[in-house]
Design an enzyme around this catalytic site. Structure first.
Site, mmCIF file in Angstrom:
data_model
loop_
_atom_site.group_PDB
_atom_site.id
_atom_site.type_symbol
_atom_site.label_atom_id
_atom_site.label_comp_id
_atom_site.label_asym_id
_atom_site.label_seq_id
_atom_site.Cartn_x
_atom_site.Cartn_y
_atom_site.Cartn_z
ATOM 1 N N THR A 1 0.856 -1.121 0.182
ATOM 2 C CA THR A 1 -0.109 0.078 -0.031
ATOM 3 C C THR A 1 0.942 1.349 -0.094
ATOM 4 O O THR A 1 0.762 2.368 -0.800
ATOM 5 C CB THR A 1 -1.027 0.076 1.204
ATOM 6 O OG1 THR A 1 -1.617 -1.159 1.074
ATOM 7 C CG2 THR A 1 -2.024 1.340 1.271
ATOM 8 N N ASN A 36 -5.215 -9.150 -8.241
ATOM 9 C CA ASN A 36 -5.205 -9.843 -6.953
ATOM 10 C C ASN A 36 -6.425 -10.367 -6.985
ATOM 11 O O ASN A 36 -6.637 -11.589 -6.160
ATOM 12 C CB ASN A 36 -5.061 -8.821 -5.848
ATOM 13 C CG ASN A 36 -5.995 -7.846 -5.923
ATOM 14 O OD1 ASN A 36 -5.826 -6.930 -6.843
ATOM 15 N ND2 ASN A 36 -6.687 -7.238 -5.123
ATOM 16 N N HIS A 59 4.959 -9.828 2.708
ATOM 17 C CA HIS A 59 3.923 -11.004 3.211
ATOM 18 C C HIS A 59 3.055 -11.651 1.848
ATOM 19 O O HIS A 59 2.562 -12.540 2.270
ATOM 20 C CB HIS A 59 2.968 -10.408 4.086
ATOM 21 C CG HIS A 59 1.676 -9.533 3.776
ATOM 22 N ND1 HIS A 59 0.606 -10.061 3.625
ATOM 23 C CD2 HIS A 59 1.965 -7.993 3.233
ATOM 24 C CE1 HIS A 59 -0.012 -8.889 3.148
ATOM 25 N NE2 HIS A 59 0.477 -7.982 2.996
ATOM 26 N N CYS A 114 -17.676 -6.920 0.944
ATOM 27 C CA CYS A 114 -19.139 -6.583 1.618
ATOM 28 C C CYS A 114 -19.235 -5.216 2.149
ATOM 29 O O CYS A 114 -18.216 -4.785 2.739
ATOM 30 C CB CYS A 114 -19.044 -7.663 3.002
ATOM 31 S SG CYS A 114 -20.726 -8.130 3.376
HETATM 32 N N1 PLP Z 1 -1.518 -4.181 -4.420
HETATM 33 C C1 PLP Z 1 -2.224 -5.537 -4.560
HETATM 34 C C2 PLP Z 1 -2.323 -6.128 -6.093
HETATM 35 C C3 PLP Z 1 -2.429 -6.390 -3.554
HETATM 36 O O1 PLP Z 1 -3.009 -7.419 -3.937
HETATM 37 C C4 PLP Z 1 -2.464 -5.756 -2.245
HETATM 38 C C5 PLP Z 1 -3.005 -6.884 -1.109
HETATM 39 O O2 PLP Z 1 -3.672 -7.413 -1.229
HETATM 40 C C6 PLP Z 1 -1.695 -4.291 -1.985
HETATM 41 C C7 PLP Z 1 -1.431 -3.781 -3.386
HETATM 42 C C8 PLP Z 1 -1.534 -4.092 -0.777
HETATM 43 O O3 PLP Z 1 -0.390 -4.693 -0.178
HETATM 44 P P1 PLP Z 1 0.032 -4.607 1.524
HETATM 45 O O4 PLP Z 1 -0.932 -5.441 2.027
HETATM 46 O O5 PLP Z 1 1.492 -5.166 1.653
HETATM 47 O O6 PLP Z 1 -0.371 -3.217 1.855
#
Ligand code: PLP
Length: 381
Positions: free
Chosen positions: A79, A158, A208, A330
């Site tokens: 993020t 994702n 992670h 949700c």
């Molecule tokens: N970008 C994508 C494509 C993600 O899937 C995620 C988390 O699911 C993020 C950014 C955010 O990552 P973080 O959880 O390390 O902040």
């Protein structure tokens, strides 16, 4: 799947949300949590080992993605890396910018763009096709003629797992005079990549998502690419991101990434085998489904069951000790179709019955048989 934190019988199949910390990464982190806690910025000898560990982690991560060590900046995760790339580009100087992004990006990108739009920068969203692919032509026309643009396209989605043609999208952006950022949070450590060969200017990653610790990530910043510092108040990360470094996190992330990168093919083969067993299990039980996306990340399946409820499936599977995710977010009492499923044009009947199953290297054939049986038992009841 053997798990020490959860009960042995739980099937964890939400690896796109987060992953189990690699035992090797955990072991490498321990000394920097308890004994070697010197602040890497301090000049005394006690800090030498944490300073060295941070440098080695940076070098190892850079080697895994084909970067130079000084092109890697540690962050708190995906993020933050996304926020930094978008906002750091837009705010690098006072001129108005154009931000071109796709409609299926993670909210970390979409909302960073929205924040920059509120400050007067222009934001253009390009559509995707029914499989979630971003078109080079759409990017080309959106980026053309601006002279001061950033294109941000995710490496792999994702929710549905579609891997994008990043080298082509990046070349198109550069031809139009724009810089290129990719949110590679789901892809780093899962598919091989070389940032110099791809040509990207910025790349986001998160520890992670590849069996590293939570709360650490990195942003690749190509040498010479203009980006304003993200956090002020210290000289860390070459003055670009202030704050005492998370040495243990960086060490763990580097160990996990090296470990995953040493067995890409083996992991992919294992995960593709598990996908086959899962889908055959559903087929054998006569369950009607559609798999969304294309050119998938290994192990990520977005499955839609017509007329079913993804929320209901998630909760019923949870009662059976199986953790998966829905394809919808949700919103209070009302389940809303996610922006990704909407963007690929999935009808209500299919979208509402969508789940995401994301397998990881710890999953077994028994796990995926249990998932297939669980889904069949709920839907056929
Ligand atoms: N970008 C994508 C494509 C993600 O899937 C995620 C988390 O699911 C993020 C950014 C955010 O990552 P973080 O959880 O390390 O902040």
């Amino acid at each position: 799947m053997t798990r020490s934190g959860a009960s042995r019988s739980r099937v964890y199949a939400d690896n796109a949300a987060t992953t189990r910390l690699s035992p090797l990464a955990y072991e490498r982190m321990l000394p920097f949590l308890c004994e070697e806690y010197g602040n890497p910025s301090q000049p005394y000898s006690f800090s030498r080992s944490s300073r060295r560990a941070l440098r080695q982690a940076r070098e190892a991560i850079a080697a895994c993605i084909g970067a130079d060590p000084d092109e890697i900046a540690f962050t708190s995760g995906g993020t933050e890396s996304d926020n930094w790339a978008i906002k750091g580009f837009a705010l690098a100087d006072a001129s108005p910018k154009r931000l071109v992004t796709s409609v299926i990006e993670h909210h970390a990108v979409l909302e960073s763009c929205a924040a920059m739009a509120r400050l007067g920068h222009e934001v253009v969203h390009v559509p995707v096709d029914g499989a979630g692919r971003i078109g080079c032509d759409a990017v080309k026309s959106a980026a053309r003629g601006s002279g001061n643009a950033l294109v941000s396209c995710m490496f792999a989605n994702n929710e549905i797992g579609t891997v994008q043609p990043i080298a082509e999208l990046c070349a198109v952006a550069h031809d139009a005079g724009a810089l290129f950022h990719t949110d590679a949070v789901q892809a780093v450590g899962h598919v091989p990549m070389d940032v110099h060969a791809l040509g990207v200017d910025f790349l986001s990653a998160s520890g992670h998502k590849f069996n590293g610790p939570r709360g650490i990530g990195f942003l690749y910043i190509r040498k010479g690419a203009a980006l304003s510092p993200y956090v002020s108040g210290g000289a860390q990360e070459s003055g670009r991101r202030a704050g005492t470094e998370n040495v243990a996190g960086a060490v763990g992330m580097a160990a996990a990434l090296e470990e995953n990168c040493s067995r890409f093919q083996e992991n992919a083969r294992q995960l593709e085998g598990l996908e086959r067993v899962l889908l055959e299990g559903l087929g054998r039980r006569g369950v009607a489904y559609q798999r969304n996306g294309t050119d998938w990340l290994p192990g990520l399946l977005s499955l839609s069951f017509p007329g079913a409820s993804g929320e209901m499936l998630l909760h019923r599977l949870d009662l059976m000790g199986i953790s998966i995710s829905t394809g919808s977010a949700c919103d209070g009492a009302k389940a809303q179709v996610s922006h990704v499923l909407r963007a690929i044009g999935l009808g209500e009947e299919w979208a509402g019955g969508t789940v995401r199953i994301s397998l990881g290297r710890d999953n077994t054939v028994d796990d995926v048989r249990r998932i297939a049986d669980g889904i069949a038992n709920v839907l056929k009841a």
